[in-house]
Design an enzyme around this catalytic site. Structure first.
Site, short mmCIF file in Angstrom:
data_model
loop_
_atom_site.label_atom_id
_atom_site.label_comp_id
_atom_site.label_asym_id
_atom_site.label_seq_id
_atom_site.Cartn_x
_atom_site.Cartn_y
_atom_site.Cartn_z
N ARG A 289 42.79 58.04 72.57
CA ARG A 289 43.25 59.19 71.77
C ARG A 289 44.75 59.40 71.96
O ARG A 289 45.45 59.76 71.00
CB ARG A 289 42.48 60.45 72.16
CG ARG A 289 41.02 60.43 71.72
CD ARG A 289 40.34 61.74 72.01
NE ARG A 289 40.93 62.83 71.25
CZ ARG A 289 41.02 64.10 71.67
NH1 ARG A 289 40.58 64.43 72.87
NH2 ARG A 289 41.57 65.02 70.91
N CYS B 192 46.74 68.55 76.68
CA CYS B 192 45.61 67.67 76.35
C CYS B 192 45.35 67.81 74.86
O CYS B 192 46.29 67.84 74.08
CB CYS B 192 44.38 68.03 77.20
SG CYS B 192 43.88 69.76 77.06
#
Length: 282
Positions: free
Chosen positions: A179, A238
């Site tokens: 990701r 994040c």
């Protein structure tokens, strides 16, 4: 002596009193109701349930990330209603290596309450020790939670934008490496990362059994990331401000205090097309 980062199952079983407050923070991003269902089936004795989206976040508006920080007074009132006061030792746990429990740990510190720890290894470590579970939802005598907001613990998107490529900020992204590179993105509409960020997958803080690595090992690994710099210059992010708290907890357990959270994280950052993005390992 209060517990302020991690507590072992052995310590919890030996030292916990009825005045302590234990919170079950189990959650699944793909099945949001599963945490509550799991709690109802069995939880640590005396534990209350807190939901990531209903209790530990405020509603998203499309621009402020997937899990915006909760209203501080709302959370303080919720905690007070469950018997958390100024001197209460709080313990948070989940079944995901602290992935969600660390969010409550950080939030309580943000509200000015340092007597909070994450159960190291979570529910799996508790049951491996042979400790019991029960399905009784406890009651609590409501008290007063004294809100003392610590705004120096976080930064916003404008701060991050203004410090891109600045030697005074080390930005660490807790998402999985794919990701981070912009691959296999299923949670956010845009793949990639904030330019200049370093990738430290939060699961790298854990041993194979789901417990945190030793403090010395975490100190060495994070020390390499920040190149021996001041932890106060570190900003953790994040996807939505949840697993970044796991890296913050790992740094704290390693004695690297003072890092800050970019709570909006990638989900907020990528909502504005004017903000730059990077892909790959750059």
């Amino acid at each position: 002596m209060p517990f302020t980062n991690l507590i072992s199952p052995q310590e919890l079983a030996r030292l916990a009193t009825p005045e302590w407050r234990i919170f079950d923070c189990r959650f699944d991003l793909a099945a949001p109701r599963s945490g509550r269902l799991a709690y109802d089936q069995g939880h640590l004795p005396g534990a209350f349930f807190l939901d990531l989206e209903e209790d530990l976040s405020s509603p998203p508006n499309g621009l402020n990330g997937r899990h915006p920080l909760p209203d501080p007074q709302f959370l303080a009132d919720k905690l007070g209603s469950l018997g958390v006061g100024a001197e209460t030792q709080v313990v948070a746990y989940d079944a995901s290596g602290g992935m969600f429990a660390a969010r409550l740990w950080w939030l309580l510190r943000w509200l000015g309450h340092d007597k909070v720890a994450v159960l190291n290894g979570g529910l799996p470590a508790w049951t491996r020790l042979g400790q019991p579970l029960d399905a009784i939802e406890p009651s609590a005598v409501a008290g007063h939670f004294p809100l003392q907001l610590q705004n120096g613990m976080k930064v916003d998107a404008e701060y991050v934008l203004g410090h891109l490529e600045h030697p005074g900020m080390t930005l660490i992204d807790a998402r999985s490496p794919d990701r981070f590179r912009g691959e296999n993105e299923t949670l956010d509409p845009v793949g990639g990362h904030i330019p200049g960020a370093i990738n430290r997958f939060f699961k790298d803080n854990l041993e194979a059994d789901g417990c945190f690595k030793q403090a010395s090992e975490l100190q060495e690994e994070f020390g390499k990331l920040i190149k021996g710099g001041d932890a106060h210059n570190v900003v953790l992010q994040c996807g939505s401000g949840v697993t970044a708290c796991h890296n913050l907890l790992a740094m704290e357990a390693a004695g690297l205090d003072g890092a800050r959270l970019y709570a909006g994280s990638w989900s907020e950052w990528c909502a504005d097309p004017a903000r730059p993005i990077a892909t790959g390992t750059d």
